[in-house]
Design a protein around this motif. Structure first.
Motif, PDB file in Angstrom:
ATOM      1  N   ALA A 124      32.106  29.763  39.757  1.00  0.00           N
ATOM      2  CA  ALA A 124      33.017  29.459  38.652  1.00  0.00           C
ATOM      3  C   ALA A 124      33.501  30.729  37.961  1.00  0.00           C
ATOM      4  O   ALA A 124      34.635  30.783  37.468  1.00  0.00           O
ATOM      5  N   PHE A 125      32.665  31.757  37.929  1.00  0.00           N
ATOM      6  CA  PHE A 125      33.085  32.991  37.268  1.00  0.00           C
ATOM      7  C   PHE A 125      34.285  33.611  37.970  1.00  0.00           C
ATOM      8  O   PHE A 125      35.215  34.110  37.328  1.00  0.00           O
ATOM      9  N   GLY A 126      34.283  33.593  39.299  1.00  0.00           N
ATOM     10  CA  GLY A 126      35.409  34.151  40.036  1.00  0.00           C
ATOM     11  C   GLY A 126      36.695  33.398  39.770  1.00  0.00           C
ATOM     12  O   GLY A 126      37.768  34.004  39.644  1.00  0.00           O
ATOM     13  N   VAL A 127      36.603  32.080  39.673  1.00  0.00           N
ATOM     14  CA  VAL A 127      37.791  31.279  39.366  1.00  0.00           C
ATOM     15  C   VAL A 127      38.308  31.614  37.970  1.00  0.00           C
ATOM     16  O   VAL A 127      39.518  31.770  37.752  1.00  0.00           O
ATOM     17  N   PHE A 128      37.392  31.725  37.020  1.00  0.00           N
ATOM     18  CA  PHE A 128      37.795  32.059  35.650  1.00  0.00           C
ATOM     19  C   PHE A 128      38.446  33.437  35.588  1.00  0.00           C
ATOM     20  O   PHE A 128      39.496  33.619  34.953  1.00  0.00           O
ATOM     21  N   LEU A 129      37.847  34.423  36.239  1.00  0.00           N
ATOM     22  CA  LEU A 129      38.386  35.782  36.212  1.00  0.00           C
ATOM     23  C   LEU A 129      39.779  35.833  36.819  1.00  0.00           C
ATOM     24  O   LEU A 129      40.708  36.416  36.246  1.00  0.00           O
ATOM     25  N   MET A 130      39.953  35.202  37.986  1.00  0.00           N
ATOM     26  CA  MET A 130      41.247  35.254  38.656  1.00  0.00           C
ATOM     27  C   MET A 130      42.301  34.446  37.899  1.00  0.00           C
ATOM     28  O   MET A 130      43.463  34.837  37.849  1.00  0.00           O
TER      29      MET A 130
END
Length: 305
Positions: A179-185
């Motif tokens: 989920a962190f990668g989705v939020f960052l991108m």
């Protein structure tokens, strides 16, 4: 005779910061309070840097000591004799090649999948409008607050039923989505003007082509930041491999060093620190190469403090 007085030409206006002597003088005229404050900041930063670097310095120095010198009292920061052969011994007395190969394989594959799935899902949340999009995104991001320890047992049961335990595939599957990668991108995609996507749609590009040909090239800093964070996290992971990997040929470098110390060589901490020093080198090299992109990606993705 014309006795009228002619006004002298006006001097060009000087702006602060334009490099003129007056602006330089203004910058140099610092009050004593500001000078003291600046000195205090530098001292605090210096102390913090020393505090952060001291464990690494002790680790490197311990890798060059004998086993009895590592925890000597008082602490011997610099070894009396540098034992460079420790780096040869750990390669010859352990399965270091297998451990590094497994760790590198997991780190590269997991990082690639996180970049792929994170950027693709983030594009959907940032650019495609569908019913319940915001609610779904909040629920997905909310999983960041859920500790892995709370669902690792059901996850292990699922992996056991599909017969993936004691394989590297188990680690890949549980870490391929984040989920962190989705939020960052998503935060980065929202900084890209919507007009670019609209112009691409008018030219006949599909959403997949817009993501691949427009969004990905423009999001290199965010991808580098996510890739660096994911690679370091996967490389340093200990609990996941400890739960899923049993066969020594599947061990990562973290498991290998732990078993190497606890069972085979009677707690030879000098060789352990040698292995730790070797394990830090790839992370340090990757971080140094991607530091500029990492800082730029974090700053432009809305994650600044």
């Amino acid at each position: 005779m014309d006795l009228s007085l002619t006004a002298p030409p006006a001097a060009p206006a000087e702006h602060p910061g334009d490099g003129t002597p007056s602006s330089a003088g203004q910058q140099n005229r610092m009050t004593p309070g500001r000078r003291i404050g600046q000195a205090v900041v530098y001292v605090v930063l210096l102390i913090a840097s020393v505090a952060l670097l001291t464990p690494f310095f002790w680790m490197v120095m311990s890798s060059l000591k004998s086993a009895n010198e590592v925890f000597s009292v008082p602490i011997n920061w610099i070894p009396d004799t540098f034992r460079w052969h420790n780096f040869v011994d750990i390669w010859s007395k352990s399965d270091m090649v297998t451990w590094i190969r497994n760790t590198m394989l997991l780190s590269v594959v997991v990082t690639f999948l996180q970049l792929l799935t994170g950027s693709f899902a983030a594009y959907g949340f940032a650019r495609i409008r569908f019913p319940g999009r915001d609610v779904l995104f909040l629920l997905y991001i909310g999983t960041i607050a859920v500790p892995w320890q709370s669902y690792m047992i059901p996850q292990f049961v699922m992996m056991s039923k599909v017969h993936l335990t004691d394989t590297l595939w188990a680690i890949v599957l549980i870490q391929a989505f984040g989920a962190f990668g989705v939020f960052l991108m998503k935060q980065f995609y929202e900084t890209i003007p919507e007009e670019l996507s609209e112009a691409a749609r008018l030219d006949g590009l599909s959403e997949y082509a817009i993501w691949r040909r427009i969004m990905l090239p423009l999001s290199v800093p965010a991808l580098a930041s996510l890739g660096l964070i994911t690679f370091v996290t996967t490389w340093n992971d200990y609990l996941g491999p400890l739960i899923y990997l049993r066969t020594p040929s599947n061990w990562t470098i973290q498991l290998g060093l732990q078993s190497f110390i606890s069972s085979l060589y009677d707690a030879n901490y000098a060789l352990m620190f040698t292995g730790l020093t070797i394990s830090v080198i790839p992370i340090a090299v990757i971080f140094l190469l991607g530091q500029r992109y990492f800082v730029e990606g974090i700053a432009s993705s809305g994650l600044k403090g």
